[in-house]
Design an enzyme around this catalytic site. Structure first.
Site, mmCIF file in Angstrom:
data_model
loop_
_atom_site.group_PDB
_atom_site.id
_atom_site.type_symbol
_atom_site.label_atom_id
_atom_site.label_comp_id
_atom_site.label_asym_id
_atom_site.label_seq_id
_atom_site.Cartn_x
_atom_site.Cartn_y
_atom_site.Cartn_z
ATOM 1 C CB VAL A 16 -0.806 -0.051 1.314
ATOM 2 C CG1 VAL A 16 -1.629 1.183 1.383
ATOM 3 C CG2 VAL A 16 -1.961 -1.273 1.093
ATOM 4 C CG LEU A 154 -4.775 1.200 -3.077
ATOM 5 C CD1 LEU A 154 -3.260 1.306 -2.820
ATOM 6 C CD2 LEU A 154 -5.190 2.069 -4.118
ATOM 7 C CD GLU A 156 -1.741 -7.597 -3.068
ATOM 8 O OE1 GLU A 156 -1.291 -8.729 -3.630
ATOM 9 O OE2 GLU A 156 -1.750 -7.549 -1.814
ATOM 10 C CB CYS A 261 -7.303 -7.168 2.184
ATOM 11 S SG CYS A 261 -5.971 -6.636 1.476
ATOM 12 C CE LYS A 264 -4.576 -7.037 7.148
ATOM 13 N NZ LYS A 264 -4.917 -5.866 7.511
ATOM 14 C CE LYS A 321 -5.865 -8.981 -6.787
ATOM 15 N NZ LYS A 321 -7.252 -8.037 -6.583
ATOM 16 N NE ARG A 328 0.870 -10.287 1.876
ATOM 17 C CZ ARG A 328 0.870 -9.141 2.081
ATOM 18 N NH1 ARG A 328 0.870 -8.489 3.428
ATOM 19 N NH2 ARG A 328 0.447 -8.329 1.105
HETATM 20 C C1 UGA Z 1 -9.228 -6.296 -1.416
HETATM 21 C C2 UGA Z 1 -10.478 -5.357 -1.863
HETATM 22 O O1 UGA Z 1 -10.882 -5.745 -3.168
HETATM 23 C C3 UGA Z 1 -10.120 -3.565 -2.126
HETATM 24 O O2 UGA Z 1 -10.991 -2.992 -2.258
HETATM 25 C C4 UGA Z 1 -9.143 -3.403 -0.700
HETATM 26 O O3 UGA Z 1 -8.528 -2.221 -0.873
HETATM 27 C C5 UGA Z 1 -8.215 -4.620 -0.402
HETATM 28 O O4 UGA Z 1 -8.740 -5.755 -0.283
HETATM 29 C C6 UGA Z 1 -7.645 -4.312 1.044
HETATM 30 O O5 UGA Z 1 -8.184 -4.217 2.051
HETATM 31 O O6 UGA Z 1 -6.406 -3.716 1.000
HETATM 32 P P1 UGA Z 1 -7.535 -7.571 -2.757
HETATM 33 O O7 UGA Z 1 -7.380 -8.252 -1.652
HETATM 34 O O8 UGA Z 1 -6.272 -7.126 -3.418
HETATM 35 O O9 UGA Z 1 -8.577 -6.290 -2.549
HETATM 36 O O10 UGA Z 1 -8.272 -8.554 -3.905
HETATM 37 P P2 UGA Z 1 -9.561 -8.749 -4.537
HETATM 38 O O11 UGA Z 1 -9.651 -8.533 -6.197
HETATM 39 O O12 UGA Z 1 -10.477 -8.104 -3.883
HETATM 40 O O13 UGA Z 1 -9.821 -10.461 -4.243
HETATM 41 C C7 UGA Z 1 -9.793 -10.981 -2.975
HETATM 42 C C8 UGA Z 1 -9.857 -12.415 -3.281
HETATM 43 O O14 UGA Z 1 -11.492 -12.541 -3.506
HETATM 44 C C9 UGA Z 1 -9.174 -13.191 -4.153
HETATM 45 O O15 UGA Z 1 -8.726 -14.249 -3.610
HETATM 46 C C10 UGA Z 1 -10.022 -13.525 -5.288
HETATM 47 O O16 UGA Z 1 -9.750 -14.533 -5.842
HETATM 48 C C11 UGA Z 1 -11.542 -13.669 -4.597
HETATM 49 N N1 UGA Z 1 -12.586 -13.367 -5.391
HETATM 50 C C12 UGA Z 1 -13.002 -12.147 -5.645
HETATM 51 C C13 UGA Z 1 -13.468 -14.356 -5.516
HETATM 52 O O17 UGA Z 1 -13.349 -15.542 -5.339
HETATM 53 N N2 UGA Z 1 -14.644 -14.154 -6.227
HETATM 54 C C14 UGA Z 1 -14.877 -12.823 -6.747
HETATM 55 O O18 UGA Z 1 -15.886 -12.822 -7.420
HETATM 56 C C15 UGA Z 1 -14.010 -11.787 -6.429
#
Ligand code: UGA
Length: 431
Positions: A16, A154, A156, A261, A264, A321, A328
């Site tokens: 971040v 944000l 990733e 994120c 946690k 992802k 993590r």
């Molecule tokens: C997430 C939030 O989307 C951000 O808005 C936030 O700022 C961030 O956490 C944070 O708190 O710092 P991120 O962890 O980078 O972002 O990833 P996401 O794209 O949200 O995906 C999170 C997980 O959910 C991944 O494992 C992804 O595969 C899974 N996912 C996502 C699904 O299984 N299905 C979906 O439809 C979307």
């Protein structure tokens, strides 16, 4: 464009912090980046970038004239009125957030500077912590420091776009002037700005992540029911998503959410609620569904292969992802250890995360490409939907694999194409 011209400090150059610092430089500010990790700062000074994030290295290169790197907090305080804090707050064994790194910075301030500073918290803190810091600063008569909560949203893999084109900007403070000052940093960005109180800003962050995680666990449970009744969750999600009140995002069923994120923050919000005497029932289920979702993949493998002892299973994708090397809380890690526990051999390939995986997943044979990963394998599990897996060399894979089973943990592949190449295909919630 009306360029900002502030000197801004960013303390904590993790994921971040580095994205924030780089984007603030892109907006025209001078940015002093500080981290206690000597090696990381040395690497950044040499032009290296310690994390993988699309577009970040290029943007740092473009703005390097405006970015400096240091391990000394004094350097930041001497030059910058506005200081962002983006140190990490990992979960403790009890589920609470470990705030020691945040407090190390806050408690160092009184001895280091008597000038006016606006402390802008990017780290995710349990609701109520910012207010405690703000009150404590006032109690110590540190009137030269104003506290502002400015949660980050944000993702990733698309963090730069998310910073420069956000859905909203949330600013929480007890001081209107400090709040406006932080808001003015974002004046070139077109997004709604909500200036509010500190606990409310902190809660917006937790509630947003918990809601998105709830959406994922919800669609995963729908997927599990779809499997029982012969419906297709991808179509169900599409049909649901046309309803503007529901929206189409975050309805991709799969093998569960991971990352630094969601797991946690969901656990922390449940804990925050519990500590305040409220049992957050819904979040308990969200977490449980997410755990069970990974186990279901193992059951799918057993359904087709019988016992997994001495079978070879290939994981395609290890990162939590696509477009990140972050492992993590990745589903791959849980899955790999369950498979190893069942006596299987596990091979894996990830386009980016292999160097980091050597430490994170023990006992897994890490491979350089898809074809070497599937050699002599009994089944492939697609764990991360990297773009390169959209064009799997199915014919060649068929020749190299012992048995021909593909479990598509992200509903990413075309079932008809996989089947016509001679594989047994199973997705998540796809009839
Ligand atoms: C997430 C939030 O989307 C951000 O808005 C936030 O700022 C961030 O956490 C944070 O708190 O710092 P991120 O962890 O980078 O972002 O990833 P996401 O794209 O949200 O995906 C999170 C997980 O959910 C991944 O494992 C992804 O595969 C899974 N996912 C996502 C699904 O299984 N299905 C979906 O439809 C979307």
């Amino acid at each position: 464009m009306n360029k900002a011209r502030e000197c801004i400090g960013v303390v904590g150059i993790g994921y971040v912090g580095l994205v924030t610092a780089t984007c603030l430089a892109e907006l025209g500010n001078t940015v002093v980046c500080m981290d206690i990790d000597v090696e990381k700062i040395a690497l950044l000074k040499k032009g290296g970038v310690p994390i993988y994030e699309p577009g970040l290295a290029e943007l740092i290169g473009k703005n390097n004239g405006r970015m400096t790197f240091t391990t000394a907090l004094e350097d930041v305080l001497r030059q910058c009125e506005i200081v962002f804090i983006a140190v990490d707050t990992p979960p403790t064994s009890t589920g609470d957030a470990d705030l020691s790194r945040v407090f190390a910075v806050v408690s160092a301030l009184p001895g280091l500077s008597s000038s006016h500073h606006v402390l802008v918290m990017k780290s995710t803190l349990p609701v109520g912590t910012g207010m405690k810091i703000s009150v404590e600063l006032a109690r110590q008569e540190m009137n030269n420091i104003d506290y502002v909560s400015n949660p980050e949203f944000l993702r990733e893999g698309s963090a730069i776009g998310d910073f420069l084109n956000p859905d909203r900007i949330i600013i929480g403070s007890r001081e209107a002037a400090a709040s406006h000052k932080v808001a003015s940093l974002y004046r070139q960005i077109s997004a709604p700005v909500l200036e509010t109180g500190i606990p409310t800003a902190e809660m917006i962050k937790y509630a947003s992540n918990a809601f998105l995680a709830t959406k994922i666990s919800f669609i995963n449970e729908i997927a599990n029911v779809c499997e029982e009744i012969g419906a297709d969750v991808t179509e169900v999600a599409r049909g649901m998503g046309y309803d503007k009140r529901i929206g189409s995002h975050f309805l991709n069923a799969g093998i569960g959410f991971g990352g630094s994120c969601f797991p946690k923050d969901v656990a922390a919000l449940k804990q925050i609620a519990g500590n305040s005497g409220y049992h957050f029932q819904l979040l308990t289920a969200v977490i449980e569904v997410n755990e069970l979702q990974k186990r279901r993949v193992v059951n799918k493998l057993k359904k087709h292969l019988g016992s997994l002892t001495d079978k070879t299973i290939t994981l395609l994708g290890l990162a939590f992802k696509p477009n990140t090397n972050d492992l993590r809380e990745a589903s791959s890690i849980v899955l790999a250890s369950r498979l190893l526990g069942d006596g299987a051999y596990v091979k894996a390939y990830d386009p980016v995360a292999i160097p980091d995986a050597a430490r994170a997943v023990r006992g897994v044979l890490l491979c350089d490409d898809t074809l070497s990963a599937v050699e002599d394998s009994d089944a492939v599990v697609l764990v991360t939907e990297w773009e390169e897996f959209a064009r799997l060399p199915l014919a060649e894979m068929k020749k190299r694999m012992r048995q021909h089973l593909i479990i598509d943990g992200r509903n990413f592949l075309d079932p008809a194409e996989v089947k016509s190449a001679g594989f047994t295909y199973e997705g998540i919630g796809r009839s």
